[in-house]
Design an enzyme around this catalytic site. Structure first.
Site, PDB file in Angstrom:
ATOM      1  N   GLU A 157       0.794  -1.176  -0.227  1.00 34.62           N
ATOM      2  CA  GLU A 157       0.104  -0.105  -0.023  1.00 34.62           C
ATOM      3  C   GLU A 157       0.817   1.297   0.228  1.00 34.62           C
ATOM      4  OE1 GLU A 157      -2.917  -0.419   3.173  1.00 34.62           O
ATOM      5  OE2 GLU A 157      -4.106  -2.020   2.073  1.00 34.62           O
ATOM      6  N   GLU A 211      -5.372  -8.716  -0.257  1.00 31.00           N
ATOM      7  CA  GLU A 211      -6.024  -8.194   1.139  1.00 31.00           C
ATOM      8  C   GLU A 211      -7.413  -8.018   0.502  1.00 31.00           C
ATOM      9  OE1 GLU A 211      -4.633  -5.159   4.008  1.00 31.00           O
ATOM     10  OE2 GLU A 211      -2.739  -5.678   3.360  1.00 31.00           O
TER      11      GLU A 211
END
Length: 552
Positions: free
Chosen positions: A209, A331
């Site tokens: 991320e 995720e």
């Protein structure tokens, strides 16, 4: 293209690509047709296949966060621990589930993690302040313990690497430590630590991320892409067979969504194999607490996958490349309750109770729908990770006496058990309802999500394993009030018998399992029609069902 800057042109092509993806997404939707039975119909043709099922789309995730590691998979002081400190009940549960691949060690954690802190004699490992979750990390569990545990449960390790405080050099050193047999600085260090044979880790995430301002070491897309390209080139020298996953957008709520992915891939497309996707779903601001909207949110996963595919293929075209990238949805889960305050601040404790989401029936139904979406896109999504596995936004919870199966455990376990062979391409027909608008997602500052349009009451996927002579149907009934009928016409194969049919349903969408009441949401057997070339099923309201069939 006089008067049009390269940046404006590329931004325009990303938008166009997203529109193409959205068109494809709508084109695969279930629309009511005049000759369709009241409940719906699907024709199953064994020659119409999406892909041979990549088992790694049913992976999971363990992060050094809360009680996922300490008190989850590793608890040497527990009466339930084995000689390695692993919790035997959790190890046996994961092994029985057959989880194929597990991502580690993060997550936000990895962007501040020095892997050298977690190897070598345990007495020499430092206690450090973990800054992503404000917790104390003891480093008693690290690279070697994780790989050993993975081998014990039968899972492939997927390593995340530190692209926050770390560098390409630290990433390459970790790969050398894991994958080179002997004779080099880092391989010899592993041997000194008691692991003579290399770990041969195949899958690697290049950061986590990095588009997020919350991430330690957050950098712009171009800078990250150059860093990933540098690391990837060096990693290929160590192990040409490795599979490298570039860091994609944290979700479609990001203001840089799609643009980040394009800019990253323009820098490192030739050096990586895949790009990552992340997304968490919830029945809060985005849906306004409307469960009918909530149970349609797996269609937002379909849209996200197809938009990222469009960007990957756009860059491929610009580069005149013969390589097609695959996707790692590493995720995904329901997560919207335990997201702030004490739930995300460890207060510098060891293994604090963080992100311990309690899942109910409607969460399990959506998880089933999300599994259907992953199956539909298994031609390009080859890795996916339910985040996470134990205690932290997880299907399994532990206490000092044992473990608990949360509601979301069941659709996940069914996918692992019954989805085999090839994923079939289906075009279900049937009634639908409209979700024209959605609100802002749970993420602070996130962009409002587009509506879902027509949402079929029945969401259907199927797999066919001709080697084992079996097939399976996975059906989400989004209708909150009534059962729905589905007519299944088998075009060129005929089931000989229904080997089993289980559903999760109930009158209370908010019902959840607890240690005191562990069976509020559990599978129920469902009566079905006799096997044959035409079968009619009745699926209960607010249900997710798996039908396992033996073929003639």
């Amino acid at each position: 293209m006089k008067g049009l800057s390269r940046r404006k042109f590329l931004n325009g092509t990303v938008t166009a690509g997203a529109c193409v993806a959205a068109h494809a997404w709508l084109g695969n939707r279930a629309w009511p047709l005049p000759d369709t039975p009241a409940g719906g119909r699907v024709v199953i043709d064994s020659s119409r296949r999406v892909a041979h099922l990549p088992r790694n789309i049913f992976g999971s995730f363990i992060e050094h966060l809360g009680r996922a590691v300490y008190g989850g998979i590793y608890e040497p002081d527990s009466k339930l621990a084995d000689s390695n400190g692993y919790r035997k009940d959790v190890l046996e549960e994961i092994r029985a589930l057959g989880v194929p691949i597990i991502r580690y060690p993060g997550g936000n954690f990895v962007s501040g993690y020095n892997w050298l802190d977690g190897v070598g004699p345990k007495k020499d490992r430092p206690r450090v302040l973990e800054r992503a979750w404000n917790s104390t990390e003891t480093n008693q569990f690290g690279t070697n313990e994780f790989v050993t545990w993975c081998r014990a449960v039968g899972a492939e390790p997927l390593f995340g690497t530190n692209f926050g405080t770390g560098t390409p050099e630290t990433t390459v050193a970790l790969m050398e430590y894991c994958n080179v047999e002997k004779g080099t600085r880092w391989s010899e260090l592993r041997r000194q630590h008691g692991y003579e044979r290399p770990h041969n880790v195949k899958f690697w995430c290049l950061g986590n991320e990095m588009d997020g301002p919350w991430q330690i070491g957050h950098i712009p897309a171009r800078e990250y892409g150059l860093k990933a390209r540098d690391a990837a080139r060096q990693m290929r020298v160590i192990d040409r067979s490795c599979q490298l996953i570039a860091c994609g957008s944290s979700g479609p709520f990001m203001p840089t969504y799609l643009e980040w992915d394009r800019e990253v891939l323009e820098e490192c497309y030739d050096e990586v194999d895949a790009i990552s996707l992340h997304r968490y779903y919830g029945n809060a601001e985005e849906t306004g607490g409307d469960s009918s909207k909530y149970l349609g949110l797996n269609l937002a996963m379909d849209r996200q996958i197809e938009e990222i595919i469009a960007v990957c293929d756009l860059v491929r075209g610009h580069k005149r490349s013969n390589k097609t990238l695959w996707l790692s949805f590493d995720e995904w889960n329901v997560w919207y309750r335990a997201r702030s305050g004490k739930y995300v601040d460890g207060d510098r404790q060891v293994a604090p109770h963080l992100l311990e989401e309690v899942y109910n029936l409607e969460d399990a139904l959506l998880v089933g729908g999300l599994i259907n979406s992953l199956l539909r896109h298994s031609d390009r999504v080859r890795v996916a990770c339910l985040a996470q596995l134990v205690n932290v936004i997880a299907p399994i919870m532990t206490d000092e006496n044992g473990l608990l199966r949360q509601s979301i455990y069941y659709p996940y376990s069914w996918a692992l058990q019954y989805a085999r062979g090839d994923v079939l391409s289906l075009a279900p027909e049937g009634p639908a309802y409209e979700v024209a608008h959605l609100g802002r997602p749970i993420e602070a500052g996130g962009r409002a999500m587009p509506g879902l349009g027509q949402v079929a009451y029945l969401d259907v996927t199927a797999t066919l394993d001709q080697t084992a002579n079996t097939a399976a149907l996975f059906v989400l009934n989004r209708d909150l009030d009534r059962s729905r009928e589905l007519q299944v016409d088998w075009h060129d194969i005929t089931p000989a018998k229904v080997s089993g049919c289980e559903t999760i349903t109930g009158p209370d969408l908010k019902a959840a399992n607890t240690f005191d009441a562990p069976k509020r949401v559990t599978p129920q057997k469902l009566e079905t029609a006799k096997a044959g070339s035409r079968m009619t099923f009745q699926f209960p309201p607010r249900s997710y069902t798996v039908v396992n069939l033996s073929l003639a």
